[in-house]
Design an enzyme around this catalytic site. Structure first.
Site, mmCIF file in Angstrom:
data_model
loop_
_atom_site.group_PDB
_atom_site.id
_atom_site.type_symbol
_atom_site.label_atom_id
_atom_site.label_comp_id
_atom_site.label_asym_id
_atom_site.label_seq_id
_atom_site.Cartn_x
_atom_site.Cartn_y
_atom_site.Cartn_z
ATOM 1 N N GLY A 165 3.951 -5.295 -7.283
ATOM 2 C CA GLY A 165 3.939 -5.533 -8.728
ATOM 3 C C GLY A 165 4.170 -4.220 -9.454
ATOM 4 O O GLY A 165 5.117 -4.068 -10.201
ATOM 5 N N PHE A 166 3.278 -3.258 -9.216
ATOM 6 C CA PHE A 166 3.398 -1.902 -9.764
ATOM 7 C C PHE A 166 3.387 -1.886 -11.282
ATOM 8 O O PHE A 166 3.892 -0.951 -11.900
ATOM 9 C CB PHE A 166 4.650 -1.206 -9.202
ATOM 10 C CG PHE A 166 4.805 -1.348 -7.720
ATOM 11 C CD1 PHE A 166 3.844 -0.817 -6.858
ATOM 12 C CD2 PHE A 166 5.858 -2.055 -7.157
ATOM 13 C CE1 PHE A 166 3.948 -0.971 -5.482
ATOM 14 C CE2 PHE A 166 5.975 -2.214 -5.786
ATOM 15 C CZ PHE A 166 5.012 -1.669 -4.945
ATOM 16 N N LYS A 170 -13.977 4.395 -7.627
ATOM 17 C CA LYS A 170 -13.122 4.958 -8.675
ATOM 18 C C LYS A 170 -11.698 4.405 -8.674
ATOM 19 O O LYS A 170 -11.077 4.308 -9.720
ATOM 20 C CB LYS A 170 -13.048 6.473 -8.517
ATOM 21 C CG LYS A 170 -14.270 7.224 -9.049
ATOM 22 C CD LYS A 170 -14.065 8.708 -8.819
ATOM 23 C CE LYS A 170 -14.998 9.566 -9.642
ATOM 24 N NZ LYS A 170 -14.762 10.991 -9.331
ATOM 25 N N GLY A 186 -5.150 3.384 -6.444
ATOM 26 C CA GLY A 186 -3.807 2.780 -6.443
ATOM 27 C C GLY A 186 -2.713 3.655 -7.005
ATOM 28 O O GLY A 186 -1.560 3.522 -6.618
ATOM 29 N N GLU A 187 -3.044 4.517 -7.923
ATOM 30 C CA GLU A 187 -1.987 5.246 -8.618
ATOM 31 C C GLU A 187 -2.041 6.754 -8.432
ATOM 32 O O GLU A 187 -1.050 7.448 -8.616
ATOM 33 C CB GLU A 187 -2.048 4.893 -10.120
ATOM 34 C CG GLU A 187 -1.665 3.437 -10.344
ATOM 35 C CD GLU A 187 -2.140 2.882 -11.670
ATOM 36 O OE1 GLU A 187 -1.349 2.883 -12.615
ATOM 37 O OE2 GLU A 187 -3.304 2.421 -11.759
ATOM 38 N N ASN A 215 -12.565 0.265 1.982
ATOM 39 C CA ASN A 215 -11.899 0.076 3.274
ATOM 40 C C ASN A 215 -10.957 1.252 3.510
ATOM 41 O O ASN A 215 -9.885 1.339 2.913
ATOM 42 C CB ASN A 215 -11.127 -1.251 3.285
ATOM 43 C CG ASN A 215 -10.463 -1.505 4.627
ATOM 44 O OD1 ASN A 215 -9.905 -0.593 5.242
ATOM 45 N ND2 ASN A 215 -10.524 -2.740 5.092
ATOM 46 N N ILE A 262 -15.319 4.617 -0.852
ATOM 47 C CA ILE A 262 -14.160 3.995 -0.222
ATOM 48 C C ILE A 262 -14.618 2.682 0.414
ATOM 49 O O ILE A 262 -15.462 2.683 1.308
ATOM 50 C CB ILE A 262 -13.574 4.942 0.857
ATOM 51 C CG1 ILE A 262 -13.160 6.289 0.234
ATOM 52 C CG2 ILE A 262 -12.410 4.276 1.573
ATOM 53 C CD1 ILE A 262 -12.180 6.202 -0.913
#
Lengths: 752, 350, 165
Positions: free
Chosen positions: A249-250, A713, A716-717, A643, A641
């Site tokens: 998707g981004f 936190k 993804g980006e 996973n 974290i």
């Protein structure tokens, strides 16, 4: 009934709690066997195919469409144009909130960007619909398009990104710059980029009276449902959207796009289920992009290399009809300490589709400029880039003066540098060669991304058979929501992974907000966590108030849940299984809801960001100018974290986007026509496997008790930020040529 | 895609007859043709499927020592044919540097020769393109033309030919066997593709119905095997068309060049044989200064057709590099990254 | 006009009546034979998502005209696992996390199987990367993909040796 969750026949090995375990993807088997059903894989009975006709001009109006020719093509069922498109309940150009983007739904013959939908052809087969669309052979009244950053009047937008002020000042930048011992004044350019998820936007839509059933990829199911409800004048409850998997998707699937809605209109018009899938070249226009920028950065330091001023100005652009302004200058708010900082934006309006959030919107664009400038400033001070960054380390958020909720960036620098082997890097450029004679350069960048939280709801259920269920309309676009959120759910329900059902990915489940802003795991995860806590509390109520329970009188707070049992906190011999508690209470199941939202008081007090340090090696052919990113090491601190396996993949993917930003991707627009000349995956270059031989992501432990109760936190980006600049800096270090127009291409090195 | 008639002849003669009808196109793998049809760049009325014809998929050594490759031999098959690769290593390297494994598995030898330009304006059906529509104009002029031609272009067309394979082939005097309405004939590859001049709509000298049935590499070509290379500069490490490429082959005797072959790709609308460079090289001691002189000679007529002046300098440099690589000897095996500047073991200094 | 063809798809012989010569192998599989595991990412041979094996060779099914195929043996992602038993390449993709969104994954796996059969790459990671460069992954799962190919190849080699012994 919603989509059934993917299940894995392979038993998972557990070591204690589920959170923190590197489980493999729970949807892995479905994805490697081709059984994972993406939107366009659906094929309901009676399906018709819809294909869009898009405008080849960027400005003007459609004067003629050969509807007859299209209709007479064998198999064509219907041609939808502004002349016969059914009325909508809401104006597609209405905008009642910043998250509502104007859509091109054939509301007029006006053309406001190249690749704008101008008609839809529906046919019995894909082949017929495709040719039908071609046969429309539009004629236009063409007006000269405005497409460049210099075109038209510039203006200061009221806000950038989502409601960020477009200008922020702290201290007296002009004065500090005038007094600086070392100064820098440089301008960088970033190109237009297109999200290009591997899965093009697709929809399969079917109406049954006023009920609407949809398969379509969505990063925000409830918002899509609400938007469609408004457009079609029906209740959101009448709309059922399935989006179990997104093929990437981004950001481009954050809001339902015009083409997706046109699929719904087509289905209504022909009274049959309709499938509409964008062709790859159609992805360049109506589904968002990252706007180009021109960024001017001025910096000053004192004689010791301490920054005294940072001024970051961005010129960007939005469409002529809607607002999204890439907040690139905001990158200078958080990373480097300076007594004076100014960030500002201005913009022009051009004849393109409206830009949109694209992975690290503003952060990526601003980061490559800021990290390049920091490198240039370090060089001007005669300092190693890491030393320079450490000298300007921000112990409080520079723009706001707030303390950080947590910030393990120093450790990221240390761990990353160590792993990469940064020590011993020559200060001067062009000093390193490999055994084949290729120039070798090392560069670094600092990564940062805000730790955001949105709102979400989840529903938790415990059943008499000892099983649990967590329900939330979350979105898996590759980040691993099916797995990571299920891990949080299992812990929240105090059950093994195998003992829970995790239902997700459909619009009839509790609203999980948007999968964006790197905040989905935190947002959906906290709703799950709270739903689990609520159902356990309700169960504890049942037990502790029942005289027959060994937990009777233990008090709600005096009970802990573990492995499907409640235990008295001070005497674990007093315990009872969930199943027994429900059994005795004569209950089949017990449910509770949980919500999540950012904590406003924590946000008021603290600056919240993920951080990282990225080190990159490039090799450059000294004569031919060809560049290859041979090694990237990133160390990231991003709170808890959930996973590690999935987090590593997210970080690596982000870093590869950084490689792409620095060296590969850009849309080439013909300035005369406003059309993109490389609207395909053959020439809109994104890295191939051979472009990224070695990328490594390390996570640095970080405990953050302020961001949310789980301490998440988001990852993804952040990988793009820091990386893009690190690579640009490595190219300079290899060649001595500072390229300020991205991506860095070999012609700039040949002529540089 | 426009509807078309699909015909499947059983002999070359039938195929030629079928394809002689106006509006026909041969279908081999379709790797390029289907792409063009989907983009509305070409719209044939009839596809003549030749993939089932027999006898066109062989690699054979003829009595005179030349090697004949059937038009339907797949690119990958040819590149991995051990005998062929050892005799024509630069050709194998060029093949393996082109496209992707999937495309090489499908694409045929004949189709590779006939692939159309990648000019974005040719592909963009809404742009003016003299190659697509005769007399329509050329939007690449004054447009996005960073990667366009620097040799042999005209005001009417500045496109380039995209093939890697053709570059070493043209260096080795490859002959194209054609069967047409008037029977069989041979066309030297160097004369197959047309420069744009006034008629850029014409890609090749082939007439309607003409079918490439094979190519022949002359026996003399394999004497270059110990010193022949293909080198390709591109904007990704793999899976990208050449910005500029070069084939270089030498026959050496104790450091002296007996005979040289040089050709460039990505610079013109045809694979560009650099005969001036070859003449200059022959008879001289192989060294850097000579290679530079040869490179300069090869580009003497080059001029930018847009924002692409860098390609002239790049073409000079790639010739020098390709020659020095050829001089240092053909590697035993094609590198992991074929024809790449990043193929390890490549010495960059002459 | 309709064409009747026989194809062997995932081991099953199927007779297909094609009413339109424009249909590509990819659209035949996805839209007419209910085999949507093979994905369409670009439809122009530029992304590799549609990779299948035809007569043992990996190709882009989007650039293959169905009409042109006769008696071809086609292997798609749906035919790779033996019932519940995953192919070593599939296992390795999961273990190495050689996927994120999963959309390019069927093509990556078919390409990997093709690559291993071609036997050109061996254990050289660089050759694997080059050989897998026809399959774009926008999520950037390349590290895992390369490792998965290398790991699966080892497993396949070991099991082959066992059979020989």
């Amino acid at each position: 009934m919603s989509e059934s969750p993917p299940t894995s026949p392979m038993p998972h090995i557990r070591h204690g709690s589920n959170i923190g375990q590197p489980l493999t993807r729970r949807d892995g088997i479905l994805k490697v066997t081709g059984a994972a059903r993406y939107a366009a894989d659906n094929h309901p009975n009676g399906l018709a195919y819809a294909v869009l006709a898009l405008s080849s001009i960027a400005r003007g109006r459609v004067a003629f469409l050969d509807v007859q020719a299209a209709k007479s093509h064998p198999g064509v069922v219907e041609v939808i144009t502004p002349a016969n498109r059914p009325a909508l309940a809401e104006d597609p150009d209405a905008k009642t909130n910043p998250f509502m983007f104007k859509l091109d739904l054939l509301q007029s013959d006006r053309v406001r960007y190249a690749n704008q939908p101008i008609a839809v052809v529906v046919a019995e087969t894909l082949e017929a619909a495709t040719e039908g669309a071609a046969l429309l052979a539009p004629k236009y009244e063409v007006e000269d398009p405005i497409v460049a950053l210099d075109a038209g009047e510039s203006f200061v937008p009221p806000s950038v990104g989502v409601g960020n002020p477009s200008e922020i000042y702290k201290g007296d930048v002009a004065k500090k710059l005038a007094a600086a011992a070392n100064r820098l004044d440089v301008t960088y350019e970033t190109p237009p980029q297109y999200h290009n998820p591997m899965e093009p936007h697709a929809i399969v839509a079917a109406w049954d009276g006023d009920m609407l059933s949809i398969d379509t990829p969505s990063q925000a199911l409830a918002m899509a449902q609400g938007r469609l409800a408004g457009l079609f004048g029906i209740s959101p409850d009448n709309i059922h959207i399935r989006s179990p998997f997104l093929g990437g998707g981004f950001g481009s699937k954050g809001f339902i796009s015009g083409p997706q809605v046109l699929g719904v209109i087509a289905a209504r018009m022909v009274g049959r289920p309709v499938k509409l899938v964008l062709r790859r070249e159609q992805m360049f226009g109506p589904v968002g992009h990252r706007a180009p920028t021109r960024q001017t950065i001025r910096m000053g330091t004192d004689a010791q290399g301490k920054l005294t001023a940072i001024a970051h100005h961005t010129r960007t652009q939005s469409s002529t009809f809607d607002d999204f302004f890439e907040p690139a200058s905001d990158a200078s708010h958080t990373l480097y300490a300076s007594p004076a900082i100014s960030t500002s934006h201005d913009a022009v309006r051009v004849d393109t589709g409206t830009p949109l959030f694209m992975r690290a919107p503003g952060e990526a664009t601003g980061s490559i400029a800021l990290e390049s400038a920091i490198d240039e400033m370090a060089n001007a001070c005669g300092m190693d880039p890491l030393t320079f960054r450490l000298a300007n380390y921000a112990d409080v958020e520079p723009i706001s003066g707030k303390p950080f909720s947590s910030k393990a960036l120093r450790e990221c620098y240390t761990r990353g540098a160590e792993r990469f082997g940064w020590a011993g890097r020559p200060l001067r450029t062009g000093q390193m060669r490999d055994r084949d004679g290729l120039l070798v350069g090392w560069g670094m960048g600092t990564a940062t991304f805000p730790a955001l939280m949105f709102q979400a709801n989840a529903k938790a259920t415990l059943r008499r058979d000892g099983q649990g269920m967590m329900e939330i309309g979350a979105h898996d676009m590759g980040q691993g929501a099916w797995t990571a959120l299920a891990q949080i759910a299992a812990d929240a329900l105090a059950l093994d992974m195998e003992a829970i059902a995790f239902r997700s990915g459909t619009s009839d489940l509790p609203d999980a907000g948007i999968a964006g802003g790197s905040a989905h795991t935190a947002t959906a995860g906290m709703a799950i966590h709270n739903a689990g806590a609520a159902v356990i509390a309700a169960l504890a109520d049942l037990a502790t108030s029942d005289a027959k329970s060994p937990l009777f009188g233990a008090g709600n707070g005096g009970v802990i849940a573990r492995g499907g049992c409640l235990y008295a906190r001070n005497d674990e011999s007093r315990n009872e299984s969930f199943a027994d508690i429900l059994s005795r209470a004569g209950r089949d199941e017990i449910s509770a809801q949980g919500q999540s939202a950012a904590d406003p008081s924590a946000q008021e007090t603290y600056a919240m960001h993920s951080h990282g340090a990225v080190f990159a090696e490039v090799k450059v052919d000294p004569d031919l100018g060809q560049i290859r990113t041979t090694r990237v090491v990133g160390a990231f601190a991003a709170g808890r974290i959930i996973n590690p396996r999935m987090v590593e993949s997210q970080l690596l993917g982000g870093m590869i986007w950084g490689v792409s930003f620095a060296l590969h991707e850009q849309a080439h627009m013909d300035r005369r026509s406003g059309r993109i000349i490389n609207a395909n995956l053959g020439e809109y270059y994104i890295p191939v496997n051979a472009d990224v031989p070695s990328v490594e992501a390390i996570t640095v432990e970080e405990v953050d008790s302020h961001v949310n109760a789980l301490g998440i936190k988001g990852v993804g980006e952040i990988g793009i930020t820091g990386t893009a600049g690190a690579i640009a800096n490595a190219v300079w270090h290899a060649t001595g040529i500072r390229v300020r127009k991205f991506p860095i291409t070999l012609d700039q090195l040949i002529t540089g | 895609m426009k509807s078309f008639e699909y015909v499947r002849p059983t002999t070359v003669r039938e195929a030629v007859a079928a394809a002689s009808e106006p509006g026909s196109a041969y279908l081999a793998a379709g790797s390029n043709l289907l792409d063009l049809m989907k983009g509305g760049v070409v719209a044939p009325d009839r596809l003549v499927d030749i993939t089932h014809l027999t006898g066109l998929d062989r690699i054979e050594t003829l009595a005179n020592g030349s090697v004949r490759i059937g038009a339907l031999v797949r690119n990958a098959e040819l590149a991995h044919d051990a005998h062929f690769a050892s005799h024509f290593p630069a050709v194998a390297e060029a093949l393996l540097s082109g496209a992707t494994a999937q495309l090489r598995n499908a694409a045929t030898v004949g189709g590779n020769l006939l692939q159309r330009t990648r000019c974005g304006y040719f592909y963009d059906a809404a742009s003016a393109c003299n190659k697509r529509v005769a007399g329509a104009g050329c939007d690449a002029r004054g447009g996005d033309n960073r990667l366009h031609a620097v040799l042999g272009w005209s005001e009417n067309c500045i496109a380039t030919h995209p093939s890697d394979f053709c570059v070493p082939l043209v260096a080795f005097d490859t002959v194209v066997e054609v069967e047409g309405r008037a029977g069989k004939r041979d066309i030297p590859l160097d004369q197959l593709h047309c420069l744009p001049a006034d008629a850029p709509e014409r890609d090749t000298v082939l007439e309607r119905g003409d079918m490439i049935v094979a190519i022949r590499l002359p026996a003399a070509a394999d004497r270059f095997a110990p010193h022949s290379r293909y080198l390709k500069v591109r904007e990704r490490t793999s899976y990208a068309f050449a910005v500029v490429s070069a084939a270089a082959a030498l026959r050496l005797d104790a450091g002296r060049i007996l005979e040289a072959r040089v050709a460039l790709g990505g610079v013109a609308l045809k694979p560009w044989r650099a005969r001036e460079a070859e003449l200059l090289l022959a008879g001289n001691q192989a060294d850097a200064a000579l290679f530079h002189r040869a490179a300069t000679a090869a580009l003497v007529d080059a001029k930018p057709s847009g924002d692409n002046g860098f390609k002239i300098e790049l073409a000079r440099r790639i010739i020098v590099r390709a020659l020095s690589l050829a001089a240092s000897g053909t590697p035993a095996r094609v590198a992991a990254l074929p024809a790449s500047a990043f193929a390890s073991g490549v010495t960059h200094h002459v | 006009m309709s064409l009747t063809k026989t194809l062997v798809i995932n081991g099953l012989k199927r007779t297909i009546v094609l009413d339109d010569p424009r249909v590509t192998l990819l659209d035949l599989l996805r839209e007419r034979l209910d085999l949507p595991g093979t994905k369409k990412g670009c439809d122009r041979g530029q992304c590799g998502a549609c990779t299948v094996l035809v007569n043992g060779r990996r190709i882009n099914s989007c650039l293959t005209l169905a009409a042109s195929l006769d008696n071809a043996e086609i292997l798609t992602i749906e035919g790779v696992a033996q019932g519940e038993q995953l192919h070593p390449v599939q296992d390795a993709f999961i273990a190495c996390d050689g996927l994120q969104c999963g959309y390019c994954t069927p093509g990556q796996i078919m390409s990997a199987i093709g690559l291993i059969q071609e036997a050109q790459a061996g254990d050289d990671a660089e050759r694997v990367r080059e050989g897998m460069s026809g399959n774009l992954c926008r999520c950037g799962a390349y590290q895992g993909i390369t490792q998965a190919v290398l790991d699966a190849q080892k497993v396949m080699r070991a099991s082959k040796q066992q059979e020989v012994v």
